[in-house]
Scaffold this active site. Sequence first.
Site, short mmCIF file in Angstrom:
data_model
loop_
_atom_site.label_atom_id
_atom_site.label_comp_id
_atom_site.label_asym_id
_atom_site.label_seq_id
_atom_site.Cartn_x
_atom_site.Cartn_y
_atom_site.Cartn_z
N SER A 45 6.21 8.32 7.60
CA SER A 45 7.24 9.10 7.74
C SER A 45 7.16 9.77 6.22
O SER A 45 7.66 8.14 5.15
CB SER A 45 8.65 7.76 7.95
OG SER A 45 7.70 7.07 9.50
N ARG A 48 11.98 -1.16 3.32
CA ARG A 48 11.32 -0.46 2.75
C ARG A 48 11.40 -0.74 1.19
O ARG A 48 11.36 0.14 0.27
CB ARG A 48 11.00 0.94 3.07
CG ARG A 48 10.69 0.78 4.33
CD ARG A 48 9.28 0.52 4.54
NE ARG A 48 8.74 1.06 6.51
CZ ARG A 48 9.28 0.65 7.36
NH1 ARG A 48 10.02 -0.87 6.85
NH2 ARG A 48 8.89 -0.12 8.09
N GLU A 70 11.55 8.48 1.75
CA GLU A 70 11.28 7.03 2.00
C GLU A 70 9.68 7.28 0.76
O GLU A 70 9.64 6.54 0.02
CB GLU A 70 10.70 6.63 3.51
CG GLU A 70 10.03 5.58 3.14
CD GLU A 70 9.18 5.17 4.55
OE1 GLU A 70 10.24 5.44 5.71
OE2 GLU A 70 8.38 3.97 4.77
C1 FAD Z 1 -0.36 7.79 7.95
C2 FAD Z 1 0.74 7.18 7.02
C3 FAD Z 1 1.21 6.22 7.89
C4 FAD Z 1 2.04 5.09 7.70
N1 FAD Z 1 2.69 4.58 8.44
C5 FAD Z 1 3.86 3.35 7.81
C6 FAD Z 1 4.31 2.35 8.78
O1 FAD Z 1 4.07 2.19 9.75
N2 FAD Z 1 4.44 1.45 7.77
C7 FAD Z 1 5.30 1.59 6.42
O2 FAD Z 1 5.36 0.51 5.70
N3 FAD Z 1 4.58 2.65 5.61
C8 FAD Z 1 3.60 3.82 6.15
N4 FAD Z 1 3.17 4.33 5.58
C9 FAD Z 1 3.36 4.29 3.92
C10 FAD Z 1 2.49 3.76 3.00
O3 FAD Z 1 1.05 2.62 3.50
C11 FAD Z 1 3.00 2.60 2.41
O4 FAD Z 1 4.27 2.85 1.74
C12 FAD Z 1 1.64 1.35 1.91
O5 FAD Z 1 2.13 0.30 1.09
C13 FAD Z 1 0.95 2.52 0.36
O6 FAD Z 1 0.31 2.19 0.18
P1 FAD Z 1 -0.38 2.45 -1.78
O7 FAD Z 1 -1.41 1.35 -1.71
O8 FAD Z 1 -0.91 3.67 -0.87
O9 FAD Z 1 0.96 2.79 -2.37
P2 FAD Z 1 0.90 3.49 -3.88
O10 FAD Z 1 1.67 4.73 -1.99
O11 FAD Z 1 0.08 4.55 -4.25
O12 FAD Z 1 2.60 3.58 -3.86
C14 FAD Z 1 3.51 2.75 -3.60
C15 FAD Z 1 4.82 1.58 -4.64
O13 FAD Z 1 3.88 0.49 -4.92
C16 FAD Z 1 3.85 0.35 -6.52
N5 FAD Z 1 2.18 0.63 -6.85
C17 FAD Z 1 1.07 0.08 -5.55
N6 FAD Z 1 0.19 -0.95 -6.09
C18 FAD Z 1 0.99 -1.65 -6.94
C19 FAD Z 1 0.06 -2.65 -7.55
N7 FAD Z 1 -1.38 -3.11 -7.41
N8 FAD Z 1 1.21 -3.40 -8.50
C20 FAD Z 1 2.37 -3.35 -8.60
N9 FAD Z 1 3.02 -1.79 -8.42
C21 FAD Z 1 2.14 -0.47 -7.09
C22 FAD Z 1 3.55 1.77 -6.77
O14 FAD Z 1 4.11 1.97 -8.38
C23 FAD Z 1 4.42 2.61 -5.94
O15 FAD Z 1 5.58 2.26 -6.52
C24 FAD Z 1 1.84 5.33 6.07
C25 FAD Z 1 1.39 6.14 5.04
C26 FAD Z 1 0.83 6.81 6.10
C27 FAD Z 1 -0.43 7.86 5.00
#
Ligand code: FAD
Length: 338
Positions: free
Chosen positions: A239, A165, A334
């Site tokens: 998580s 992660r 996380e």
């Molecule tokens: C119900 C649920 C289940 C989940 N299950 C999992 C799982 O099984 N495994 C897992 O690993 N995660 C899981 N997650 C966490 C989440 O889905 C991941 O971390 C996902 O990658 C977040 O994506 P996001 O676009 O919403 O990123 P954000 O939350 O918006 O950002 C996350 C990080 O990425 C950076 N970022 C985003 N886009 C860019 C870009 N274009 N360029 C540079 N930096 C960027 C942001 O600055 C931040 O640091 C879960 C979340 C939920 C709500």
Amino acid sequence: MLQIEKNISLKKYNSFGVQAYADAFAKIETIDDAKELVSKISGPPLKKLILGGGCNMLFVSDYNGLIIHSKMMGIKVIDQSDDYAVVEAGSGVEWNDFVEFCVERDLYGLENLAAIPGTVGAAPVQNIGAYGAEQKDCFLSLKALDLISGDIVELNYSDCRFEYRMSAFKNIFADKYLILSVCYKLSKTKKLNLNYKDIRQYLETNNIKAEDCRSIYKAICSIRYSKLPDYKSIGNAGSFFMNPVITAAEMDRILSVDSDAPHFNDSGNYKIPAAYLIEKRGWKGYREGDAGVYDKHALILINYGNASGRQIFDLSEKIIDSVRAKYGITLKREAIIV
Ligand SMILES: Cc1cc2nc3c(=O)[nH]c(=O)nc-3n(C[C@H](O)[C@H](O)[C@H](O)COP(=O)(O)OP(=O)(O)OC[C@H]3O[C@@H](n4cnc5c(N)ncnc54)[C@H](O)[C@@H]3O)c2cc1C
């Protein structure tokens, strides 16, 4: 032309569904938008945050700075042979739409990562993982905009320094690059990853033959939808805490207070499920106002409706303190606290 909006509500841009306002919000839809952004933010240093789907973020207050949100779309196969295909997706594409695109074309490698909320751009940042797979297993390269120089650079696997992660985008590259698109190299040969017990159990119980990546994709979607709350109806960020990795001495101390504590060898150290520690301290299903701990999974903090980010954060502090008091280890979040 790039529009920068002022005083924008972030409620629909975070999966906890908490209210917070950003001073300024820039939506990047094209490379030209991205380049224009750099010219607009050159000048005195500006507080900025790149936001994808906000599925791993908790806003505990308003954001006094600029939010940069990628809406770079499109998925295409850019190279292939008899054995593999390289697929490139825009950073604003929903991760699961991308996985579905690959699975529908019988491309193997990402099916275990089905139904993870969020965008393609965040996947390498977080090095997302689930069911015995991580995005790094198929990652090839990405294109990113250097937010200082305005150059578009290509970064490969070793540049990104993937760990559990974690990646370089969370430390040495933090705030430096806006990811525009990501490339994955996927196999055309059937290669199933059934290492994870839950998948094997699900297939057996439901009498399903693991024939191809489509059957695994469907199985994982079903498992996830039955276990995890849908953030569109119950706000959450998956998580909330990471599973601690601890030394043998720390593990011995934990076993001396709880001989049943599950643990797994992790390259000479031990990994212990944070959910177990939290549940043992009695937090599973706990509710305080509209902030709570999911009753089916102790690792998930939820917003029942009108909790503020601060209330959810305060609950997480209490959980951390209570686990530390009994087990002597400090859980790490996380979710990113903003
Ligand atoms: C119900 C649920 C289940 C989940 N299950 C999992 C799982 O099984 N495994 C897992 O690993 N995660 C899981 N997650 C966490 C989440 O889905 C991941 O971390 C996902 O990658 C977040 O994506 P996001 O676009 O919403 O990123 P954000 O939350 O918006 O950002 C996350 C990080 O990425 C950076 N970022 C985003 N886009 C860019 C870009 N274009 N360029 C540079 N930096 C960027 C942001 O600055 C931040 O640091 C879960 C979340 C939920 C709500």
